[in-house]
Design a protein around this motif. Structure first.
Motif, PDB file in Angstrom:
ATOM      1  N   THR A   1      16.673   9.715  20.841  1.00  0.00           N
ATOM      2  CA  THR A   1      17.955   9.525  20.160  1.00  0.00           C
ATOM      3  C   THR A   1      18.287  10.826  19.432  1.00  0.00           C
ATOM      4  OG1 THR A   1      16.869   8.700  18.180  1.00  0.00           O
ATOM      5  CG2 THR A   1      17.547   7.057  19.814  1.00  0.00           C
ATOM      6  N   ARG A   2      19.460  10.884  18.790  1.00  0.00           N
ATOM      7  CA  ARG A   2      19.886  12.140  18.165  1.00  0.00           C
ATOM      8  C   ARG A   2      18.763  12.702  17.292  1.00  0.00           C
ATOM      9  NH1 ARG A   2      25.307  10.409  15.493  1.00  0.00           N
ATOM     10  NH2 ARG A   2      25.270   9.106  17.353  1.00  0.00           N
ATOM     11  N   ASP A   3      18.567  14.025  17.388  1.00  0.00           N
ATOM     12  CA  ASP A   3      17.356  14.621  16.800  1.00  0.00           C
ATOM     13  C   ASP A   3      17.641  15.460  15.559  1.00  0.00           C
ATOM     14  OD1 ASP A   3      18.635  16.791  17.893  1.00  0.00           O
ATOM     15  OD2 ASP A   3      16.989  17.406  19.216  1.00  0.00           O
ATOM     16  N   HIS A   4      18.737  15.163  14.844  1.00  0.00           N
ATOM     17  CA  HIS A   4      19.077  15.986  13.668  1.00  0.00           C
ATOM     18  C   HIS A   4      17.996  15.908  12.589  1.00  0.00           C
ATOM     19  CE1 HIS A   4      22.916  16.203  15.595  1.00  0.00           C
ATOM     20  NE2 HIS A   4      23.140  14.922  15.440  1.00  0.00           N
ATOM     21  N   SER A   5      17.399  14.726  12.398  1.00  0.00           N
ATOM     22  CA  SER A   5      16.372  14.626  11.348  1.00  0.00           C
ATOM     23  C   SER A   5      15.204  15.546  11.664  1.00  0.00           C
ATOM     24  CB  SER A   5      15.871  13.183  11.226  1.00  0.00           C
ATOM     25  OG  SER A   5      16.901  12.353  10.795  1.00  0.00           O
ATOM     26  N   GLU A   6      14.784  15.546  12.931  1.00  0.00           N
ATOM     27  CA  GLU A   6      13.637  16.377  13.302  1.00  0.00           C
ATOM     28  C   GLU A   6      13.976  17.860  13.102  1.00  0.00           C
ATOM     29  OE1 GLU A   6      14.911  13.660  14.813  1.00  0.00           O
ATOM     30  OE2 GLU A   6      13.784  13.223  16.624  1.00  0.00           O
ATOM     31  N   ARG A   7      15.152  18.278  13.605  1.00  0.00           N
ATOM     32  CA  ARG A   7      15.542  19.691  13.476  1.00  0.00           C
ATOM     33  C   ARG A   7      15.639  20.090  12.003  1.00  0.00           C
ATOM     34  NH1 ARG A   7      18.973  22.032  17.942  1.00  0.00           N
ATOM     35  NH2 ARG A   7      18.821  20.588  19.676  1.00  0.00           N
ATOM     36  N   MET A   8      16.247  19.217  11.202  1.00  0.00           N
ATOM     37  CA  MET A   8      16.493  19.595   9.807  1.00  0.00           C
ATOM     38  C   MET A   8      15.217  19.529   8.974  1.00  0.00           C
ATOM     39  SD  MET A   8      20.286  17.954   9.320  1.00  0.00           S
ATOM     40  CE  MET A   8      20.628  18.685   7.716  1.00  0.00           C
ATOM     41  N   LEU A   9      14.365  18.527   9.252  1.00  0.00           N
ATOM     42  CA  LEU A   9      13.086  18.472   8.529  1.00  0.00           C
ATOM     43  C   LEU A   9      12.284  19.744   8.792  1.00  0.00           C
ATOM     44  CD1 LEU A   9      12.161  14.725   8.993  1.00  0.00           C
ATOM     45  CD2 LEU A   9      12.227  15.931   6.787  1.00  0.00           C
ATOM     46  N   ALA A  10      12.263  20.194  10.041  1.00  0.00           N
ATOM     47  CA  ALA A  10      11.552  21.443  10.361  1.00  0.00           C
ATOM     48  C   ALA A  10      12.190  22.599   9.598  1.00  0.00           C
ATOM     49  CB  ALA A  10      11.576  21.692  11.872  1.00  0.00           C
ATOM     50  N   GLY A  11      13.539  22.632   9.563  1.00  0.00           N
ATOM     51  CA  GLY A  11      14.248  23.695   8.850  1.00  0.00           C
ATOM     52  C   GLY A  11      13.936  23.708   7.362  1.00  0.00           C
ATOM     53  N   PHE A  12      13.702  22.546   6.781  1.00  0.00           N
ATOM     54  CA  PHE A  12      13.385  22.456   5.346  1.00  0.00           C
ATOM     55  C   PHE A  12      11.884  22.657   5.092  1.00  0.00           C
ATOM     56  CE2 PHE A  12      17.018  21.150   2.649  1.00  0.00           C
ATOM     57  CZ  PHE A  12      18.008  21.003   3.612  1.00  0.00           C
TER      58      PHE A  12
ATOM     59  N   THR B   1       5.828  13.313  15.413  1.00  0.00           N
ATOM     60  CA  THR B   1       4.739  13.262  14.442  1.00  0.00           C
ATOM     61  C   THR B   1       5.098  14.128  13.231  1.00  0.00           C
ATOM     62  OG1 THR B   1       3.210  13.050  16.278  1.00  0.00           O
ATOM     63  CG2 THR B   1       2.237  13.640  14.154  1.00  0.00           C
ATOM     64  N   LEU B   2       5.013  13.518  12.052  1.00  0.00           N
ATOM     65  CA  LEU B   2       5.355  14.219  10.801  1.00  0.00           C
ATOM     66  C   LEU B   2       4.146  14.225   9.885  1.00  0.00           C
ATOM     67  CD1 LEU B   2       7.630  15.231   8.720  1.00  0.00           C
ATOM     68  CD2 LEU B   2       7.604  12.861   7.926  1.00  0.00           C
ATOM     69  N   LYS B   3       3.829  15.388   9.326  1.00  0.00           N
ATOM     70  CA  LYS B   3       2.739  15.465   8.347  1.00  0.00           C
ATOM     71  C   LYS B   3       3.320  15.176   6.966  1.00  0.00           C
ATOM     72  CE  LYS B   3      -1.266  18.246   7.413  1.00  0.00           C
ATOM     73  NZ  LYS B   3      -1.171  19.276   6.385  1.00  0.00           N
ATOM     74  N   GLY B   4       2.719  14.208   6.264  1.00  0.00           N
ATOM     75  CA  GLY B   4       3.257  13.768   4.978  1.00  0.00           C
ATOM     76  C   GLY B   4       3.031  14.768   3.853  1.00  0.00           C
ATOM     77  N   ARG B   5       3.780  14.542   2.770  1.00  0.00           N
ATOM     78  CA  ARG B   5       3.668  15.286   1.513  1.00  0.00           C
ATOM     79  C   ARG B   5       3.865  16.788   1.652  1.00  0.00           C
ATOM     80  NH1 ARG B   5      -0.035  11.160  -1.403  1.00  0.00           N
ATOM     81  NH2 ARG B   5       1.554   9.552  -1.609  1.00  0.00           N
ATOM     82  N   PRO B   6       4.872  17.209   2.413  1.00  0.00           N
ATOM     83  CA  PRO B   6       5.170  18.648   2.442  1.00  0.00           C
ATOM     84  C   PRO B   6       5.928  19.018   1.170  1.00  0.00           C
ATOM     85  CG  PRO B   6       6.853  17.468   3.665  1.00  0.00           C
ATOM     86  CD  PRO B   6       5.864  16.426   3.172  1.00  0.00           C
ATOM     87  N   GLU B   7       5.968  20.306   0.864  1.00  0.00           N
ATOM     88  CA  GLU B   7       6.923  20.718  -0.167  1.00  0.00           C
ATOM     89  C   GLU B   7       8.177  21.177   0.579  1.00  0.00           C
ATOM     90  OE1 GLU B   7       7.626  23.954  -3.674  1.00  0.00           O
ATOM     91  OE2 GLU B   7       5.819  22.744  -3.657  1.00  0.00           O
ATOM     92  N   LEU B   8       9.245  20.403   0.501  1.00  0.00           N
ATOM     93  CA  LEU B   8      10.475  20.800   1.199  1.00  0.00           C
ATOM     94  C   LEU B   8      11.127  21.913   0.395  1.00  0.00           C
ATOM     95  CD1 LEU B   8      12.045  17.411   2.384  1.00  0.00           C
ATOM     96  CD2 LEU B   8      10.470  18.918   3.613  1.00  0.00           C
ATOM     97  N   ARG B   9      11.558  22.947   1.129  1.00  0.00           N
ATOM     98  CA  ARG B   9      12.200  24.097   0.472  1.00  0.00           C
ATOM     99  C   ARG B   9      13.696  24.057   0.727  1.00  0.00           C
ATOM    100  NH1 ARG B   9       7.710  26.111   2.966  1.00  0.00           N
ATOM    101  NH2 ARG B   9       9.008  26.795   4.711  1.00  0.00           N
ATOM    102  N   ALA B  10      14.481  24.195  -0.359  1.00  0.00           N
ATOM    103  CA  ALA B  10      15.934  24.158  -0.242  1.00  0.00           C
ATOM    104  C   ALA B  10      16.409  25.184   0.791  1.00  0.00           C
ATOM    105  CB  ALA B  10      16.549  24.460  -1.606  1.00  0.00           C
ATOM    106  N   GLN B  11      17.457  24.817   1.521  1.00  0.00           N
ATOM    107  CA  GLN B  11      17.941  25.642   2.635  1.00  0.00           C
ATOM    108  C   GLN B  11      19.464  25.695   2.622  1.00  0.00           C
ATOM    109  OE1 GLN B  11      16.112  27.060   5.273  1.00  0.00           O
ATOM    110  NE2 GLN B  11      14.471  26.553   3.816  1.00  0.00           N
ATOM    111  N   PRO B  12      20.064  26.796   3.060  1.00  0.00           N
ATOM    112  CA  PRO B  12      21.500  26.728   3.331  1.00  0.00           C
ATOM    113  C   PRO B  12      21.719  25.883   4.594  1.00  0.00           C
ATOM    114  CG  PRO B  12      20.635  28.927   3.849  1.00  0.00           C
ATOM    115  CD  PRO B  12      19.486  28.122   3.314  1.00  0.00           C
ATOM    116  N   VAL B  13      22.717  25.004   4.574  1.00  0.00           N
ATOM    117  CA  VAL B  13      23.018  24.202   5.774  1.00  0.00           C
ATOM    118  C   VAL B  13      24.480  24.439   6.158  1.00  0.00           C
ATOM    119  CG1 VAL B  13      23.109  21.895   6.786  1.00  0.00           C
ATOM    120  CG2 VAL B  13      21.375  22.401   5.055  1.00  0.00           C
TER     121      VAL B  13
END
Ligand SMILES: O=C(O)C1=C[C@@H](OP(=O)(O)O)[C@@H](O)[C@H](O)C1
Ligand SMILES: C=C(OP(=O)(O)O)C(=O)O
Length: 447
Positions: free
Chosen positions: A200-211, A227-239
């Motif tokens: 299905t649409r893959d925006h979450s995967e693309r954006m999670l990787a981007g963050f 597959t997602l590894k939990g508890r990452p530190e997401l870094r703010a990004q320009p979108v």
């Protein structure tokens, strides 16, 4: 905000050819995710091209209620100062997600693994839609959930204090289910895995990787595995939000059915997981060219050039449904002007969108002289050389039904009326001025 606007009856009629450039708004799916991921990141996320439709504005309000600082700094330009993964605070009031399935389902996921309690409501349309598809997997993370009978809104979620990671096979091809689980998985230890039968649409995967999350997808014998590894530190990004291919479908359809038309639609996302309508239109013989293909904000985009011409009905295979799930209403309008019949297969999910879209389209098309057959998961439209029109379509708080019938009336012998155009503001607030700018005759009508 609940959709409580007064009904706005409207009417559209045929006129001269359409021409010019259609600057359609930012992608709705990416806009929701930009706000949510910004709120879960540390630092400032600056978003440009955000869709300022009511669905997305409701998500922005919800993110502020969880403690993110959200500011509109210009048209489509917003900043989000996030609180980090696991940093949501408890909202002081009930969260009203209005008309938006994406908003409510993704936000439920985003808070379900943080030990706070939140209650979600929505408008009459959203309150009819199934939520157990998301709350069932979220309770497997350890969240405590109470819902109205039948798993509907209002829903209260007490987020898990000690979440467990989840391995989950989605029973329905749905990016909202997948995304809710991935967002919940952000604050669970270990790996969260989602398996879908069709991508299905893959925006979450693309954006999670981007963050900055560790996430990967692969096609295996089991299906499409994320597959997602939990508890990452997401870094703010320009979108930079690309323009929405689902919104582009309306001016594109109008140009295809109104003789002599020729329009351009610049900067539209060509993400392959969203491309099914355009694949189908090319099969029908539509004169559509994609020019200046490039990448913007991590998404492939192109400028579209669309010209009126003869179309032939086709059979749309069920495996294509996920990549054009929101475009079947407008495809059924285009199909009315094609030679022969168009069969849409594997479309049962349309019955649980903002309205039962198979039924809403079938009834409105029949009221305008078009032959339509439906089963639980198919819809067949018989094209005709001249489509009569002259009928009223009921839109059931569904923006895509409203826009589809206003486009229908641009090509019919007699005008087409809709009972309520107000839901259009959820996804395409400038639809009417944009269409009028191309030369379309669309007017408000007294009730
Ligand atoms: O994830 C998303 O942004 C969306 C997913 C789709 O819903 P489903 O996941 O229910 O198919 C689509 O209909 C909706 O407009 C947006
Ligand atoms: C189905 C739609 O949206 P949502 O599920 O977010 O309400 C849509 O925009 O067509």
């Amino acid at each position: 905000m609940s959709h409580a606007a007064d009904p706005q009856p409207m009417i559209s009629r045929s006129g001269g050819p359409l021409s010019g450039a259609a600057q359609v708004p930012g992608d709705k799916s990416i806009s929701h995710r930009a706000l949510i991921l910004g709120a879960l990141s540390v630092g400032e996320t600056r978003i440009t091209g955000l869709l300022e439709g009511q669905d997305v504005l409701d998500t922005a309000k919800a993110m502020a209620a969880f403690g993110a600082e959200i500011e509109r700094v210009g048209p489509g330009e917003w900043t989000v100062h996030g609180v980090g993964v696991g940093g949501f605070s408890e909202p002081a009031a009930i969260l009203d997600c209005g008309n938006s399935g994406t908003g409510v389902r993704l936000i439920m996921g985003a808070m379900a693994t943080t030990p706070i309690t939140a209650t979600f409501t929505g408008d009459a349309s959203l309150s009819r839609r199934p939520m157990a598809r998301v709350t069932d997997p979220l309770s497997e993370f350890g969240a405590q959930i109470t819902a109205r009978e039948g798993g509907r809104l209002p829903i209260t979620i007490q987020g898990a204090a000690d979440p467990l990671p989840l391995r989950y096979r989605t029973p329905i091809a749905s990016a909202q289910i997948k995304s809710a689980i991935l967002l919940a998985g952000l604050n669970a230890p270990g790996e969260t895995v989602v398996i879908e039968s069709e991508p299905t649409r893959d925006h979450s995967e693309r954006m999670l990787a981007g963050f900055g999350a560790e996430i990967h997808s692969e096609s295996t014998e089991e299906g499409h595995v994320i597959t997602l590894k939990g508890r990452p530190e997401l870094r703010a990004q320009p979108v930079a939000v690309p323009r929405d291919p689902s919104s582009a479908a309306f001016p594109v359809a109008a140009a295809l059915i109104v003789p002599g038309s020729e329009i351009r639609v610049p900067g539209v996302s060509r993400n392959p997981t969203r491309d099914g309508l355009y694949v189908t239109l090319l099969e029908m013989g539509a004169d559509i060219r994609f020019e200046n293909e490039r990448e913007e904000g991590g998404e492939p985009v192109a400028d579209m050039h669309v010209k009126h011409g003869p179309l032939t009905g086709v059979s749309v295979p069920p495996e294509r449904a996920a990549s054009m799930i929101d475009e079947f209403p407008i495809l059924s309008v285009i199909a009315a002007f094609a030679k022969g019949k168009t069969v849409m297969n594997g479309v049962a999910e349309l019955r649980v969108k903002e309205s039962d879209r198979i039924d809403a389209m079938a009834q409105g098309l029949r009221a305008n002289g078009v032959r339509v057959e439906e089963t639980r998961d198919t819809m067949t439209v018989h094209g005709m050389a001249a489509v009569p029109g002259g009928g009223l379509a009921v839109t059931h708080l569904d923006h895509r039904i409203a826009m589809s019938f206003l486009v229908l009336g641009l090509g019919t012998d007699s005008p087409v009326a809709i009972d309520d155009g107000s839901p259009i503001m959820t996804s395409f607030p400038d639809f009417i001025p944009l269409m009028r700018g191309l030369g379309a005759d669309i007017a408000e009508k007294s009730a």
